[in-house]
Scaffold this active site. Structure first.
Site: not given
Length: 250
Positions: A88-89, A165
């Site tokens: 999702e990120h 991330e």
């Protein structure tokens, strides 16, 4: 002592009342599908994408687009715990049409605010991307559908962006630690006993987040989430216009 006895008696009375009330409730068949709002138009594209469209009067001159992926942490293997959320990120860290951070830059220049108008979340069973746009710019609306298409299957998953991330999600994991997290890890194995839900909290396991191989994420994002698991939800006051091509290309 009298006070405690009175409290115990009162609690017993309340419990008996609650049991009596719930025992009078009709039995609900949990296998019965929920009724669908008759104002929602449902269809399916040739490529398998299911869409839901509903006209709303408020907010005015706005269209709400949601890409619902019928897949969440429950689909993760043991070495993938946390990767649904990680994926999702990564959809905000570069796609085919909007490499690196160009997606956020492009939308913010049009007045769309990250968090308020564009956001996403991951749960056990679904990952949902949300985008709200003004309807007075048809080009912007068209690009909104392009964003959804990229989110669906054109994330770049650049290795450098993945490593960047890891730190962000590690911090999100750290901030989630506390009493609620400790209690959840105690009662989830009880209420979800015998189910993978007991061991698939969406944030995942920190050892996986810090050490997974690039290909593990790419295999999860591309290999395990097929097109048939995508739904498109549209809420708008704008009249629908016929499109010359499908919202998501086959």
């Amino acid at each position: 002592m009298k006070t405690n006895a009175f409290k115990s008696l009162a609690m017993t009375g309340l419990l008996l009342v609650a049991v009596s009330v719930f025992s009078q409730q009709p039995v609900v068949d949990l296998t019965t599908p929920l009724a669908v709002d008759p104002n929602v138009k449902i269809g399916k594209l040739d490529n398998g994408l299911v869409y839901y469209i509903r006209k709303n009067k408020k907010p005015e001159k706005r269209i709400e687009l949601r890409l619902v992926v019928n897949a969440g942490s429950i689909l993760e293997n043991d070495d993938q715990q946390g990767l649904a959320h990680f994926m999702e990120h990564m959809n905000f860290n570069g796609t085919r049409t909007f490499p690196k951070n160009e997606l956020i830059d492009f939308l913010q220049k049009t007045g769309v605010k990250f968090g308020a108008d564009i956001n996403a979340y991951t749960s056990f069973d679904e990952t949902v991307y949300m985008l709200q746009l003004p309807t007075d710019d048809s080009v912007l609306v068209e690009n909104g559908y392009k964003v959804l298409e990229d989110w669906a299957h054109f994330a770049l998953l650049d290795n450098k962006e993945i490593d960047k991330e890891r730190g962000i999600i590690t911090e999100e994991w750290r901030l989630g630690l506390g009493a609620q997290d400790r209690m959840m890890k105690k009662f989830f194995p009880i209420i979800f006993k015998g189910s993978k839900y007991a061991d698939r909290i969406p944030i995942g396991k920190i050892e996986v987040i810090e050490n997974f191989k690039y290909e593990t994420l790419k295999n999860f994002g591309i290999g395990q989430i097929c097109r048939q698991l995508y739904w498109l939800v549209t809420s708008t006051r704008q009249k629908r216009k016929r499109r010359s091509k499908p919202i998501l290309a086959a």
